[in-house]
Motif scaffolding. Structure first.
Motif, PDB file in Angstrom:
ATOM      1  N   UNK A 149      -1.404  -4.398  -2.891  1.00 29.82           N
ATOM      2  CA  UNK A 149      -1.599  -3.876  -4.190  1.00 29.82           C
ATOM      3  C   UNK A 149      -3.010  -3.162  -3.987  1.00 29.82           C
ATOM      4  N   UNK A 150      -3.028  -1.860  -4.082  1.00 31.33           N
ATOM      5  CA  UNK A 150      -3.987  -1.052  -4.084  1.00 31.33           C
ATOM      6  C   UNK A 150      -4.823  -0.852  -5.082  1.00 31.33           C
ATOM      7  N   UNK A 151      -6.298  -0.997  -5.263  1.00 33.77           N
ATOM      8  CA  UNK A 151      -6.978  -1.090  -6.258  1.00 33.77           C
ATOM      9  C   UNK A 151      -7.943   0.271  -6.475  1.00 33.77           C
ATOM     10  N   UNK A 152      -8.429   0.936  -5.323  1.00 36.64           N
ATOM     11  CA  UNK A 152      -9.368   1.774  -5.822  1.00 36.64           C
ATOM     12  C   UNK A 152      -9.551   2.551  -4.298  1.00 36.64           C
ATOM     13  N   UNK A 153     -10.322   3.727  -4.046  1.00 33.33           N
ATOM     14  CA  UNK A 153     -10.508   4.654  -3.103  1.00 33.33           C
ATOM     15  C   UNK A 153     -11.921   5.243  -3.518  1.00 33.33           C
ATOM     16  N   UNK A 154     -12.766   5.255  -2.402  1.00 27.59           N
ATOM     17  CA  UNK A 154     -13.913   5.834  -2.342  1.00 27.59           C
ATOM     18  C   UNK A 154     -13.998   6.794  -1.103  1.00 27.59           C
ATOM     19  N   UNK A 155     -14.548   7.880  -1.181  1.00 27.45           N
ATOM     20  CA  UNK A 155     -15.291   8.792  -0.246  1.00 27.45           C
ATOM     21  C   UNK A 155     -16.377   8.406   0.271  1.00 27.45           C
ATOM     22  N   UNK A 156     -16.241   8.182   1.767  1.00 22.05           N
ATOM     23  CA  UNK A 156     -17.572   7.710   2.649  1.00 22.05           C
ATOM     24  C   UNK A 156     -18.084   8.837   3.201  1.00 22.05           C
ATOM     25  N   UNK A 157     -19.450   8.571   3.537  1.00 18.53           N
ATOM     26  CA  UNK A 157     -20.268   9.573   4.144  1.00 18.53           C
ATOM     27  C   UNK A 157     -19.658  10.335   5.375  1.00 18.53           C
ATOM     28  N   UNK A 158     -18.811   9.381   5.964  1.00 17.80           N
ATOM     29  CA  UNK A 158     -18.346   9.843   7.405  1.00 17.80           C
ATOM     30  C   UNK A 158     -17.204  11.072   7.077  1.00 17.80           C
ATOM     31  N   UNK A 159     -16.802  11.172   5.747  1.00 18.19           N
ATOM     32  CA  UNK A 159     -16.055  12.276   5.604  1.00 18.19           C
ATOM     33  C   UNK A 159     -14.397  11.458   5.459  1.00 18.19           C
ATOM     34  N   UNK A 160     -14.425  10.303   5.529  1.00 16.14           N
ATOM     35  CA  UNK A 160     -13.220   9.493   5.454  1.00 16.14           C
ATOM     36  C   UNK A 160     -13.237   8.851   4.136  1.00 16.14           C
ATOM     37  N   UNK A 161     -11.932   8.468   3.712  1.00 11.97           N
ATOM     38  CA  UNK A 161     -11.808   7.793   2.224  1.00 11.97           C
ATOM     39  C   UNK A 161     -11.260   6.494   2.866  1.00 11.97           C
ATOM     40  N   UNK A 162     -12.112   5.539   1.816  1.00  7.02           N
ATOM     41  CA  UNK A 162     -11.718   4.063   2.146  1.00  7.02           C
ATOM     42  C   UNK A 162     -10.987   3.513   0.789  1.00  7.02           C
ATOM     43  N   UNK A 163      -9.931   2.886   1.141  1.00  3.10           N
ATOM     44  CA  UNK A 163      -8.970   2.328   0.242  1.00  3.10           C
ATOM     45  C   UNK A 163      -9.144   0.937   0.232  1.00  3.10           C
ATOM     46  N   UNK A 164      -9.059   0.340  -1.116  1.00  2.19           N
ATOM     47  CA  UNK A 164      -9.308  -1.059  -1.241  1.00  2.19           C
ATOM     48  C   UNK A 164      -8.122  -1.704  -1.902  1.00  2.19           C
ATOM     49  N   UNK A 165      -7.687  -2.610  -1.232  1.00  2.00           N
ATOM     50  CA  UNK A 165      -6.317  -3.440  -1.536  1.00  2.00           C
ATOM     51  C   UNK A 165      -6.283  -4.872  -1.727  1.00  2.00           C
ATOM     52  N   UNK A 166      -5.566  -5.517  -2.340  1.00  2.00           N
ATOM     53  CA  UNK A 166      -5.451  -6.988  -2.394  1.00  2.00           C
ATOM     54  C   UNK A 166      -4.064  -7.365  -2.140  1.00  2.00           C
ATOM     55  N   UNK A 167      -3.877  -8.397  -1.409  1.00  2.00           N
ATOM     56  CA  UNK A 167      -2.764  -8.884  -0.904  1.00  2.00           C
ATOM     57  C   UNK A 167      -2.861 -10.587  -0.927  1.00  2.00           C
TER      58      UNK A 167
END
Length: 263
Positions: A163-181
């Protein structure tokens, strides 16, 4: 009786014999009622002049055909998007009108790779579907390197039941997706990083040069489910650039000043 009728028809036709009309072009004729003017060119050993439209599959064939039949009246017309070229071998000139019915065309077909990527441009896909697409077209991806994109693809496959909860944009230009399992009855959290931009290197036109195309990676989380897609950056400009390369090649090798438009 039949001879009398035949003679009568002949006499009537003779009365309607075509005559020249003062001031009228010589290409016109007056035909008696009940008669028709028939073109007999098809019975000649060869046509009076070259006509028809030839469609070529590549620029080299277009150039070869045009150069073979070109004369002072010949002209090439081009469109850049979608790219296409039409050579009119018997066009108009300043001195006289041309028939404009002997032509050669080249429609610049797109490459299989361009059709594949442009077909899915902006198309939202489920997490596993997007992972399959990336892995299937991995050879086209130039940035980040194939190994990194393969790892991302396989991570998406492995996490398709979380289950994905959220996503944030990091300073290195990538996107970090947070999930729960849930693992053995215990809930745990994890993070997955994906690039915001990746690049592909593909030919736009069949048989043409490869171009670097940037794609923006997009995502949406709906009810803990991850949906992903990509957007090609200004694809119309890339098509135009590829067409201009062909434009330059044809102009140079035919020694023609190409006109933008349709004949």
């Amino acid at each position: 009786m039949e001879k009398i009728v035949s003679d009568s028809l002949a006499a009537g036709a003779a009365l309607g014999k075509p005559v020249a009309i003062p001031g009228a072009p010589s290409t016109y004729a007056v035909v008696p009622e009940g008669y028709e003017l028939i073109e007999l060119e098809e019975h000649l050993p060869s046509p009076n002049r070259a006509t028809g439209t030839v469609v070529m599959d590549d620029a080299d064939s277009f150039i070869q055909y045009f150069n073979k039949y070109a004369n002072d009246s010949s002209q090439i017309y081009a469109k850049l998007n979608p790219p296409s070229f039409t050579g009119v071998l018997n066009d108009h000139t300043f001195e006289s009108a041309g028939w404009k019915d002997h032509c050669v065309k080249y429609a610049c077909p797109f490459s299989a790779e361009w059709l594949e990527w442009s077909k899915s441009d902006g198309k939202a896909m489920k997490q596993a579907e997007f992972a399959d697409f990336i892995e299937r077209n991995l050879p086209d991806i130039v940035e980040p390197v194939g190994a990194d994109m393969l790892e991302i693809s396989r991570s998406l496959q492995a996490k398709k039941k979380v289950n994905f909860a959220s996503g944030i944009r990091l300073q290195n230009g990538q996107t970090e997706l947070t999930y729960e399992e849930e693992i053995q009855g215990t809930a745990s959290k994890g993070k997955l990083q994906i690039p915001e931009i990746f690049s592909i290197g593909i030919a736009v036109l069949d048989g043409g040069e490869a171009y670097k195309v940037e794609c923006r990676l997009r995502y949406r989380i709906n009810d803990a489910l991850l949906v992903m897609w990509y957007e090609m950056v200004r694809p119309h400009k890339i098509i135009e650039d590829a067409a201009r390369d062909v434009f330059t090649k044809i102009a140079t090798e035919t020694e023609q000043q190409i006109l933008r438009g349709t004949p």
